[in-house]
Design an enzyme around this catalytic site. Sequence first.
Site, PDB file in Angstrom:
ATOM      1  N   SER A  49      -3.442  67.237  58.222  1.00 59.68           N
ATOM      2  CA  SER A  49      -3.465  65.628  58.588  1.00 59.68           C
ATOM      3  C   SER A  49      -2.876  65.048  57.456  1.00 59.68           C
ATOM      4  O   SER A  49      -2.406  63.749  57.434  1.00 59.68           O
ATOM      5  CB  SER A  49      -4.973  65.505  58.696  1.00 59.68           C
ATOM      6  OG  SER A  49      -6.023  66.024  57.592  1.00 59.68           O
ATOM      7  N   ASP A 382      -9.930  57.195  53.282  1.00 62.35           N
ATOM      8  CA  ASP A 382     -11.048  57.710  53.571  1.00 62.35           C
ATOM      9  C   ASP A 382     -11.153  58.438  53.187  1.00 62.35           C
ATOM     10  O   ASP A 382     -11.664  58.689  52.068  1.00 62.35           O
ATOM     11  CB  ASP A 382     -10.630  58.193  55.408  1.00 62.35           C
ATOM     12  CG  ASP A 382     -10.141  58.929  55.582  1.00 62.35           C
ATOM     13  OD1 ASP A 382      -9.344  59.613  54.580  1.00 62.35           O
ATOM     14  OD2 ASP A 382      -9.185  58.894  57.249  1.00 62.35           O
ATOM     15  N   HIS A 385      -8.503  61.384  52.349  1.00 62.33           N
ATOM     16  CA  HIS A 385      -6.954  61.094  52.739  1.00 62.33           C
ATOM     17  C   HIS A 385      -6.513  59.805  51.851  1.00 62.33           C
ATOM     18  O   HIS A 385      -7.136  59.731  51.644  1.00 62.33           O
ATOM     19  CB  HIS A 385      -6.157  61.281  53.742  1.00 62.33           C
ATOM     20  CG  HIS A 385      -6.992  62.201  55.219  1.00 62.33           C
ATOM     21  ND1 HIS A 385      -7.723  61.743  56.056  1.00 62.33           N
ATOM     22  CD2 HIS A 385      -6.355  63.467  55.598  1.00 62.33           C
ATOM     23  CE1 HIS A 385      -8.426  63.146  56.495  1.00 62.33           C
ATOM     24  NE2 HIS A 385      -7.576  63.955  56.700  1.00 62.33           N
TER      25      HIS A 385
END
Length: 418
Positions: A49, A382, A385
Amino acid sequence: MVAPGCALRPAGKKKMDYRMLALVAVVAAMTATMGASASVPCMYVFGDSLVDNGNNNNMLSLARANYRPYGIDFREGPPGRFTNGRTMVDFLSDMLGLRPPLLPPYATAAPADLPRGVNFASGASGIRPETGNNLGGHYPLSEQVDHFRSAVRDMSSTPRFRGNATRLAAYLGRCIFFVGMGSNDYLNNYFMTDYYTTAQQYDPQAYASLLLADYAAQLAELYALGARKFVVAGVGNIGCIPYELARMDDDDQPSDPSTPSDDGDNGIVISIGGGGGGDSNSNQKPTTQQQGCNDTINSAIGIYNKGLQSMVRRLNNGSAQQKMRGARLVFLDTVHTGKDLAAHGFTVLDRGCCGVGRNNGQITCLPLQRPCDDRDQYVFWDAFHPTEAANRIYAAKAFNSTSTADAYPINVSQLAAI
């Protein structure tokens, strides 16, 4: 749930000057490569991600980021990035002269996109095939490599390369292959002991060796398909991300080592064990000093990163036992690069810009939640990340740092010029 703004006042002239220097470095890198795109005709991205740009959007998975406020500062295409704006590889594609437009996700790429480059990364993915299964659908590294194999097959049938495998191989040999894997093999495998048994089967050294053997095999598969220029990113100190900090008790110890981590890559976390609940409207004061990190996790990451750099060194040496002769690899030490982020003007190092609870890390960014306003002051978007601002710094260091502590043995711009 809507979180209040987290805006901070400017950190002062000195820190703003550092930020300006960082921006100048990025612009200089982009300008310097404007005419060099012919030597790097394409880039292919593999990872999780941290670099996924939408491959998981239509999956039955918690590891998705195709909702606001993810991408709140990204206006160049559809949603799907696990940050507020651009990722590290978006900035690298700029510096390599590969846009506009940005590289598309493989899930939506058209045949005409394939020769210029495609992003195969998938949130929640790992080197191990079982990694991230707790989050639902995703593509592990082996499947990402299979997708590239399909892309090569499709390119070989186009008029440009049809009947000329040598021409296609020579073309791919000039491209950059960015591979960043391993975070989820720890967050969503080894340290999730209620779901996985790897921690009972392997000590940290044995587990790192297992990962690196699988990693080397996948790099060899890419090599067999034509890859020659590799950028291999190490794993950051994930024991210091807001999610892990939120799980530490008042004595800076993990609140419950056996509590599963719901995600190292997802967009929505349903529940987080340890540390208690709460919302982001707390009186917690963001600081420039990180509180105590989870040293157990960081120690395991250190073993893995050391082994990964050694693997890069061995492959570059091209000994008689190696099957990747002629390959050139660059290792990115994201742990070292991240150590001086405060010097670039970031004032919040231990707290997510968007999230819920302690360090905005107990529950990650929720749909339609209001993130902090002063996002360029935050390292973390967040619970897991980086922000676009931090990604910009990571990319600039990877591309043009003269220190082998950031990029070893050469930087990305030097790799592109080979």
